[in-house]
Enzyme design. Structure first.
Site, PDB file in Angstrom:
ATOM      1  N   ASP A 183      99.794 -17.691  31.577  1.00  0.00           N
ATOM      2  CA  ASP A 183      99.554 -17.163  30.227  1.00  0.00           C
ATOM      3  C   ASP A 183      98.154 -17.514  29.735  1.00  0.00           C
ATOM      4  OD1 ASP A 183     102.178 -16.578  30.599  1.00  0.00           O
ATOM      5  OD2 ASP A 183     102.948 -17.984  29.109  1.00  0.00           O
TER       6      ASP A 183
ATOM      7  N   GLY B 227     107.838 -15.364  20.020  1.00  0.00           N
ATOM      8  CA  GLY B 227     109.160 -15.363  20.654  1.00  0.00           C
ATOM      9  C   GLY B 227     109.487 -14.081  21.389  1.00  0.00           C
TER      10      GLY B 227
ATOM     11  N   SER C  57      98.232 -21.453   8.382  1.00  0.00           N
ATOM     12  CA  SER C  57      98.763 -20.277   9.066  1.00  0.00           C
ATOM     13  C   SER C  57      98.913 -19.143   8.064  1.00  0.00           C
ATOM     14  CB  SER C  57     100.134 -20.592   9.687  1.00  0.00           C
ATOM     15  OG  SER C  57     100.830 -19.381   9.906  1.00  0.00           O
TER      16      SER C  57
ATOM     17  N   SER D  71     102.176 -15.746  22.529  1.00  0.00           N
ATOM     18  CA  SER D  71     101.402 -16.059  21.320  1.00  0.00           C
ATOM     19  C   SER D  71     100.970 -17.520  21.337  1.00  0.00           C
ATOM     20  CB  SER D  71     102.212 -15.749  20.062  1.00  0.00           C
ATOM     21  OG  SER D  71     103.413 -16.470  20.060  1.00  0.00           O
TER      22      SER D  71
ATOM     23  N   ASP E  47     104.142 -18.597  38.947  1.00  0.00           N
ATOM     24  CA  ASP E  47     102.927 -19.415  38.764  1.00  0.00           C
ATOM     25  C   ASP E  47     103.182 -20.887  39.077  1.00  0.00           C
ATOM     26  OD1 ASP E  47     104.405 -19.665  36.386  1.00  0.00           O
ATOM     27  OD2 ASP E  47     102.703 -19.297  35.042  1.00  0.00           O
TER      28      ASP E  47
ATOM     29  N   LEU F   7     105.231 -12.622  24.769  1.00  0.00           N
ATOM     30  CA  LEU F   7     103.861 -12.114  24.942  1.00  0.00           C
ATOM     31  C   LEU F   7     102.827 -13.232  24.827  1.00  0.00           C
ATOM     32  CD1 LEU F   7     104.087  -8.817  22.873  1.00  0.00           C
ATOM     33  CD2 LEU F   7     104.660  -9.251  25.248  1.00  0.00           C
TER      34      LEU F   7
END
Ligand code: GLA
Length: 388
Positions: free
Chosen positions: A175, A125, A72, A130, A41, A128
């Site tokens: 992403d 981590g 959180s 996050s 990318d 994927l």
């Protein structure tokens, strides 16, 4: 220990009410996989990602004052700030949100703060994305809350800029793009130069997409990532002396690398060789998919892994082991490390009927060789960022 959360939207709604006494607006923003086209990318190449059925859910509401109150759910942690005091928090998770606020404030003078609760089932981590999911969820939420009038592509850019400038990872656009533009049962073939994209149907009736998580989280991943990007830029500069029309490795040929880079910097040469061959591989891989030739596509995934391991050098022993464990198995169509590298997951395309046996075999072998129990995620391709 608390019970694991099974219904994030519900848990977030409840927590939000408990903390702020209000009903929250609930947003979902997914993580991503990438079938082929790794580290392309930021070299203006192509990528082939998809949004998945693992996501961040976020509850928000406007405040009357200028405060920012963040909670959180997964870390059971709070962070307090206000819209005029946007500085790195010193503990990472709030930075993905604050980085987005900083970007928005470049164009809009927000008059109110907001309350926000978030959580999700994208393992952090694990490669994927996050972080991109949290950035995109925040950008979507604030756009709705304050009526900022951003288009989807603006949300992608805001998320990426937050990561580049506030968090300090010089990531490309993949992403955030995948998280925002994801479409159920489709891959996204994205041209990272023109930003044109097409949806490629990808039905997974008789194959499963399985992610095997090494559970290795490499602390140097961010700086090594930025270093790879610099090495690619160096390669471009070396070529540009003779071919000023070459703007990125997208425009470079192997012959140019052999002629202008090899003798000057061996490491840069290997990095660039991987990129130039991966661009070709991706384009050929897309042709395979058009012809429904998954066997050929899968072979290319193994080749990508070899390139990331030997030339780009972003793999690690555990990722290599997971690919080795499946590579001669006829039920495995393709496998490779996925994402930035140095840990995280491999992505595996596996014949559905063989999945359970294979998971057991690989889990046992990984445990006996590393002493660690790997995690397995069966992934489905889902819609991108939106209201829950
Ligand atoms: C990370 C980055 C992306 C991309 C991949 C590698 O996920 O955030 O922009 O470069 O690594 O393909």
């Amino acid at each position: 220990m608390n019970d694991p959360i099974t219904d994030y939207p519900k848990s977030i709604r409840n927590k939000f009410k408990e903390l702020f006494g209000q009903e929250a607006l609930i947003i979902r923003s997914p993580g991503r996989i990438n079938l082929i086209g790794e580290h392309l990318d930021y070299n203006m190449g192509f990528v082939l990602p998809a949004a998945i059925n693992k996501a961040i859910w976020l509850g928000v509401q406007k405040r009357e004052d200028d405060g920012i109150r963040l909670h959180s759910l997964d870390y059971d942690d709070d962070y307090l700030s206000n819209i005029y005091d946007i500085n790195p928090s010193g503990k990472l998770w709030p930075d993905y949100i604050l980085g987005v606020v900083e970007q928005i404030r470049k164009n809009h003078s927000l008059k109110h703060g907001f309350n926000l609760v978030f959580g999700g089932d994208i393992p952090p981590g694990a490669g994927l994305s996050s972080s991109a999911a949290l950035e995109c969820a925040t950008a979507f939420a604030l756009n709705e809350l304050f009526g900022l009038g951003y288009e989807k592509m603006d949300l992608v850019r805001i998320g990426q800029a937050a990561e580049n400038e506030f968090v300090g990872v010089k990531c490309g656009i993949m992403d955030q793009f995948a998280s925002v533009f994801g479409k159920k049962e489709h891959l996204i073939r994205l041209d990272c130069r023109s930003l044109e994209s097409i949806y490629v149907p990808f039905h997974t009736n008789d194959i499963k997409i399985l992610l095997f998580d090494t559970r290795v989280k490499h602390s140097l991943a961010d700086s090594a990532y930025n270093q790879r990007r610099e090495q690619c830029e160096k390669g471009v500069k070396l070529i540009q002396k003779f071919h000023p029309e070459v703007r990125s490795l997208r425009d470079a040929s192997q012959e140019m690398l052999d002629t202008y880079v090899k003798a000057v910097d061996e490491t840069v040469y290997r990095r660039c060789t991987y990129i130039v061959s991966e661009i070709k591989r991706l384009l050929n891989g897309c042709k395979d998919l058009e012809k429904d030739d998954l066997i050929s596509f899968g072979k290319r995934m193994f080749e990508t892994h070899a390139g990331l391991k030997d030339l780009y050098e972003v793999s690690c022993n555990e990722l290599d082991l997971l690919v080795d464990l499946v590579k001669d198995n006829p039920n495995v169509i393709g496998a490779r490390m996925m994402g930035g590298g140095f840990g995280g997951c491999t992505i595996n395309l596996i014949k559905a009927e063989a999945a359970n046996d294979l998971i057991k075999k690989v889990t046992d072998a990984y445990l006996s060789k590393t002493g660690t129990e790997m995690l397995v995620y069966e992934v489905e391709i889902e819609e991108g960022t939106g209201f829950n």
